[in-house]
Design a protein around this motif. Structure first.
Motif, PDB file in Angstrom:
ATOM      1  N   GLY A  60       0.798  -1.211   0.000  1.00  0.00           N
ATOM      2  CA  GLY A  60       0.000   0.000   0.000  1.00  0.00           C
ATOM      3  C   GLY A  60       0.832   1.263   0.000  1.00  0.00           C
ATOM      4  O   GLY A  60       0.298   2.361   0.096  1.00  0.00           O
ATOM      5  N   ALA A  61       2.154   1.130  -0.133  1.00  0.00           N
ATOM      6  CA  ALA A  61       3.044   2.278   0.023  1.00  0.00           C
ATOM      7  C   ALA A  61       3.898   2.585  -1.190  1.00  0.00           C
ATOM      8  O   ALA A  61       4.288   3.733  -1.386  1.00  0.00           O
ATOM      9  CB  ALA A  61       3.956   2.064   1.232  1.00  0.00           C
ATOM     10  N   ALA A  62       4.236   1.593  -1.991  1.00  0.00           N
ATOM     11  CA  ALA A  62       5.117   1.812  -3.145  1.00  0.00           C
ATOM     12  C   ALA A  62       4.485   1.221  -4.394  1.00  0.00           C
ATOM     13  O   ALA A  62       4.047   0.071  -4.388  1.00  0.00           O
ATOM     14  CB  ALA A  62       6.483   1.182  -2.905  1.00  0.00           C
ATOM     15  N   GLU A  63       4.449   2.020  -5.441  1.00  0.00           N
ATOM     16  CA  GLU A  63       3.909   1.570  -6.721  1.00  0.00           C
ATOM     17  C   GLU A  63       5.038   1.518  -7.747  1.00  0.00           C
ATOM     18  O   GLU A  63       5.758   2.496  -7.931  1.00  0.00           O
ATOM     19  CB  GLU A  63       2.840   2.544  -7.207  1.00  0.00           C
ATOM     20  CG  GLU A  63       2.322   2.221  -8.594  1.00  0.00           C
ATOM     21  CD  GLU A  63       1.409   3.297  -9.169  1.00  0.00           C
ATOM     22  OE1 GLU A  63       1.002   3.160 -10.327  1.00  0.00           O
ATOM     23  OE2 GLU A  63       1.132   4.290  -8.454  1.00  0.00           O
ATOM     24  N   LEU A  64       5.180   0.371  -8.389  1.00  0.00           N
ATOM     25  CA  LEU A  64       6.079   0.297  -9.534  1.00  0.00           C
ATOM     26  C   LEU A  64       5.293   0.841 -10.711  1.00  0.00           C
ATOM     27  O   LEU A  64       4.440   0.161 -11.285  1.00  0.00           O
ATOM     28  CB  LEU A  64       6.550  -1.129  -9.809  1.00  0.00           C
ATOM     29  CG  LEU A  64       7.455  -1.276 -11.047  1.00  0.00           C
ATOM     30  CD1 LEU A  64       8.743  -0.472 -10.897  1.00  0.00           C
ATOM     31  CD2 LEU A  64       7.759  -2.740 -11.324  1.00  0.00           C
ATOM     32  N   VAL A  65       5.551   2.102 -11.041  1.00  0.00           N
ATOM     33  CA  VAL A  65       4.844   2.764 -12.140  1.00  0.00           C
ATOM     34  C   VAL A  65       5.195   2.058 -13.448  1.00  0.00           C
ATOM     35  O   VAL A  65       4.335   1.793 -14.274  1.00  0.00           O
ATOM     36  CB  VAL A  65       5.219   4.260 -12.205  1.00  0.00           C
ATOM     37  CG1 VAL A  65       4.581   4.935 -13.410  1.00  0.00           C
ATOM     38  CG2 VAL A  65       4.812   4.951 -10.912  1.00  0.00           C
ATOM     39  N   GLY A  66       6.485   1.754 -13.616  1.00  0.00           N
ATOM     40  CA  GLY A  66       6.932   1.079 -14.822  1.00  0.00           C
ATOM     41  C   GLY A  66       8.440   0.955 -14.858  1.00  0.00           C
ATOM     42  O   GLY A  66       9.135   1.239 -13.885  1.00  0.00           O
ATOM     43  N   TYR A  67       8.941   0.537 -16.019  1.00  0.00           N
ATOM     44  CA  TYR A  67      10.383   0.356 -16.183  1.00  0.00           C
ATOM     45  C   TYR A  67      10.786   0.688 -17.613  1.00  0.00           C
ATOM     46  O   TYR A  67       9.959   0.733 -18.531  1.00  0.00           O
ATOM     47  CB  TYR A  67      10.814  -1.062 -15.817  1.00  0.00           C
ATOM     48  CG  TYR A  67      10.246  -2.143 -16.717  1.00  0.00           C
ATOM     49  CD1 TYR A  67      10.943  -2.586 -17.843  1.00  0.00           C
ATOM     50  CD2 TYR A  67       9.013  -2.724 -16.449  1.00  0.00           C
ATOM     51  CE1 TYR A  67      10.420  -3.553 -18.670  1.00  0.00           C
ATOM     52  CE2 TYR A  67       8.486  -3.706 -17.270  1.00  0.00           C
ATOM     53  CZ  TYR A  67       9.201  -4.120 -18.377  1.00  0.00           C
ATOM     54  OH  TYR A  67       8.677  -5.092 -19.207  1.00  0.00           O
ATOM     55  N   LYS A  68      12.074   0.894 -17.771  1.00  0.00           N
ATOM     56  CA  LYS A  68      12.647   1.200 -19.091  1.00  0.00           C
ATOM     57  C   LYS A  68      13.984   0.468 -19.185  1.00  0.00           C
ATOM     58  O   LYS A  68      14.746   0.439 -18.219  1.00  0.00           O
ATOM     59  CB  LYS A  68      12.856   2.706 -19.205  1.00  0.00           C
ATOM     60  CG  LYS A  68      13.516   3.145 -20.482  1.00  0.00           C
ATOM     61  CD  LYS A  68      13.697   4.656 -20.480  1.00  0.00           C
ATOM     62  CE  LYS A  68      14.448   5.108 -21.707  1.00  0.00           C
ATOM     63  NZ  LYS A  68      14.631   6.559 -21.714  1.00  0.00           N
ATOM     64  N   VAL A  69      14.252  -0.126 -20.339  1.00  0.00           N
ATOM     65  CA  VAL A  69      15.510  -0.839 -20.553  1.00  0.00           C
ATOM     66  C   VAL A  69      16.260  -0.158 -21.689  1.00  0.00           C
ATOM     67  O   VAL A  69      15.676   0.192 -22.712  1.00  0.00           O
ATOM     68  CB  VAL A  69      15.255  -2.319 -20.920  1.00  0.00           C
ATOM     69  CG1 VAL A  69      16.566  -3.065 -21.087  1.00  0.00           C
ATOM     70  CG2 VAL A  69      14.392  -2.998 -19.882  1.00  0.00           C
ATOM     71  N   GLU A  70      17.557   0.027 -21.493  1.00  0.00           N
ATOM     72  CA  GLU A  70      18.420   0.587 -22.538  1.00  0.00           C
ATOM     73  C   GLU A  70      19.618  -0.331 -22.716  1.00  0.00           C
ATOM     74  O   GLU A  70      20.301  -0.613 -21.720  1.00  0.00           O
ATOM     75  CB  GLU A  70      18.892   1.988 -22.150  1.00  0.00           C
ATOM     76  CG  GLU A  70      17.776   3.012 -22.112  1.00  0.00           C
ATOM     77  CD  GLU A  70      18.256   4.362 -21.605  1.00  0.00           C
ATOM     78  OE1 GLU A  70      19.332   4.437 -20.971  1.00  0.00           O
ATOM     79  OE2 GLU A  70      17.545   5.341 -21.827  1.00  0.00           O
ATOM     80  N   PRO A  71      19.862  -0.820 -23.909  1.00  0.00           N
ATOM     81  CA  PRO A  71      19.090  -0.595 -25.126  1.00  0.00           C
ATOM     82  C   PRO A  71      17.744  -1.325 -25.052  1.00  0.00           C
ATOM     83  O   PRO A  71      17.593  -2.280 -24.290  1.00  0.00           O
ATOM     84  CB  PRO A  71      19.980  -1.180 -26.223  1.00  0.00           C
ATOM     85  CG  PRO A  71      20.790  -2.238 -25.537  1.00  0.00           C
ATOM     86  CD  PRO A  71      20.996  -1.734 -24.132  1.00  0.00           C
ATOM     87  N   PRO A  72      16.765  -0.874 -25.856  1.00  0.00           N
ATOM     88  CA  PRO A  72      15.418  -1.471 -25.809  1.00  0.00           C
ATOM     89  C   PRO A  72      15.397  -2.968 -26.112  1.00  0.00           C
ATOM     90  O   PRO A  72      14.559  -3.689 -25.605  1.00  0.00           O
ATOM     91  CB  PRO A  72      14.639  -0.696 -26.867  1.00  0.00           C
ATOM     92  CG  PRO A  72      15.402   0.559 -27.089  1.00  0.00           C
ATOM     93  CD  PRO A  72      16.832   0.258 -26.771  1.00  0.00           C
ATOM     94  N   ALA A  73      16.315  -3.431 -26.950  1.00  0.00           N
ATOM     95  CA  ALA A  73      16.488  -4.864 -27.204  1.00  0.00           C
ATOM     96  C   ALA A  73      17.889  -5.222 -26.716  1.00  0.00           C
ATOM     97  O   ALA A  73      18.884  -4.670 -27.205  1.00  0.00           O
ATOM     98  CB  ALA A  73      16.320  -5.187 -28.678  1.00  0.00           C
ATOM     99  N   LEU A  74      17.981  -6.114 -25.740  1.00  0.00           N
ATOM    100  CA  LEU A  74      19.261  -6.455 -25.121  1.00  0.00           C
ATOM    101  C   LEU A  74      20.183  -7.164 -26.101  1.00  0.00           C
ATOM    102  O   LEU A  74      19.734  -7.915 -26.965  1.00  0.00           O
ATOM    103  CB  LEU A  74      19.013  -7.352 -23.907  1.00  0.00           C
ATOM    104  CG  LEU A  74      18.130  -6.747 -22.806  1.00  0.00           C
ATOM    105  CD1 LEU A  74      17.887  -7.775 -21.708  1.00  0.00           C
ATOM    106  CD2 LEU A  74      18.754  -5.489 -22.236  1.00  0.00           C
ATOM    107  N   VAL A  75      21.473  -6.922 -25.935  1.00  0.00           N
ATOM    108  CA  VAL A  75      22.498  -7.550 -26.759  1.00  0.00           C
ATOM    109  C   VAL A  75      23.361  -8.411 -25.838  1.00  0.00           C
ATOM    110  O   VAL A  75      23.858  -7.929 -24.811  1.00  0.00           O
ATOM    111  CB  VAL A  75      23.370  -6.489 -27.471  1.00  0.00           C
ATOM    112  CG1 VAL A  75      24.473  -7.150 -28.286  1.00  0.00           C
ATOM    113  CG2 VAL A  75      22.504  -5.581 -28.327  1.00  0.00           C
ATOM    114  N   THR A  76      23.518  -9.685 -26.188  1.00  0.00           N
ATOM    115  CA  THR A  76      24.313 -10.605 -25.383  1.00  0.00           C
ATOM    116  C   THR A  76      25.694 -10.018 -25.096  1.00  0.00           C
ATOM    117  O   THR A  76      26.386  -9.574 -26.014  1.00  0.00           O
ATOM    118  CB  THR A  76      24.469 -11.956 -26.119  1.00  0.00           C
ATOM    119  OG1 THR A  76      23.167 -12.504 -26.334  1.00  0.00           O
ATOM    120  CG2 THR A  76      25.315 -12.923 -25.332  1.00  0.00           C
ATOM    121  N   GLY A  77      26.068 -10.016 -23.809  1.00  0.00           N
ATOM    122  CA  GLY A  77      27.385  -9.552 -23.399  1.00  0.00           C
ATOM    123  C   GLY A  77      27.558  -8.042 -23.343  1.00  0.00           C
ATOM    124  O   GLY A  77      28.608  -7.558 -22.926  1.00  0.00           O
TER     125      GLY A  77
END
Length: 183
Positions: A60-77
Motif C-alpha cells: 500500500g506504500a510503493a507503486e512500480l509505475v513502470g520500467y525502461k531498458v536501454e538498449p530497448p532490445a538487449l544484446v548478449t554480453g
C-alpha cells in the motif's frame, strides 16, 4: 518443603507483577533525513514517456509505475541499464529492492540493492515522490524475465497488494515483464 513452595509462589508472583509493569513509551525511529536538492537525477517530476507501464502496488506504500531498458532490445554480453520508476504512496520503513532477471534455463542475475544506489532509502521517501532506481547488468543469450520486490532481513518481503499489469508469483515477487533480446 514449605520453604520451596514459598520460594516458588513468591517467584511466580514476582514474574506476574513484572509482566504487568508498563514499559516506557518509545518514539518510533526518526525518518532519515536526505538532501533532496542533490537528488535531481533520482527524483523525477514526471514519468518518462517511454516507460513500460506496470502499476503494481507493494504494501500500500510503493507503486512500480513502470520500467525502461536501454538498449530497448538487449544484446548478449553488452552492458544494459534497467530503470525502475517508483511512486511513493505512503511513508515507508526501510526496505531494500530486489531485481531478479531469470531466464528459462534457471540462470538468475541478482540485483539486490538500496534504492538509487543507497542515496535515497525507502524510509526517506515521501508520498507523491517519483523515484528513478537504476540497475546495470550484462545479459546472457536467453530472454530475461524481470521480477521485482522489496525485502528486509532474510526472506521477509513486502506484500504485493496488486500486480497491476504484471503477475504475482505467489511469493510477493512481481513478474513485471520479459526483456527482449536483439536477434
Amino acid at each position: 518443603m514449605v520453604c520451596i513452595r514459598v520460594v516458588r509462589v513468591s517467584s511466580l508472583l514476582f514474574v506476574a507483577l513484572c509482566a504487568c509493569i508498563e514499559r516506557p513509551w518509545e518514539a518510533p525511529p526518526a525518518r532519515r533525513s536526505v538532501d533532496r536538492g542533490s537528488l535531481s537525477d533520482i527524483l523525477l517530476t514526471a514519468v518518462p514517456p517511454d516507460v513500460i507501464a506496470v502499476g503494481a502496488v507493494f504494501g500500500g506504500a510503493a507503486e512500480l509505475v513502470g520500467y525502461k531498458v536501454e538498449p530497448p532490445a538487449l544484446v548478449t554480453g553488452q552492458r544494459a541499464r534497467l530503470m525502475l520508476v517508483w511512486r511513493c504512496r505512503a511513508e515507508m520503513e526501510s526496505w531494500r529492492i530486489f531485481v531478479h532477471l531469470d531466464d528459462h534455463a534457471g540462470n538468475r542475475i541478482h540485483a539486490e540493492h538500496d534504492p538509487a544506489g543507497g542515496r535515497y532509502p525507502t524510509d526517506a521517501w515521501r508520498p507523491g515522490d517519483l523515484v528513478a532506481d537504476t540497475v546495470l547488468f550484462t545479459p546472457g543469450t536467453n530472454l530475461l524475465m524481470l521480477y521485482v520486490g522489496f525485502y528486509t532481513q532474510g526472506e521477509n518481503r513486502l506484500r504485493l497488494d496488486d500486480p497491476g499489469r504484471g503477475r504475482d508469483d505467489g511469493k510477493d515477487r512481481l513478474l513485471a515483464g520479459v526483456l527482449p533480446m536483439s536477434r
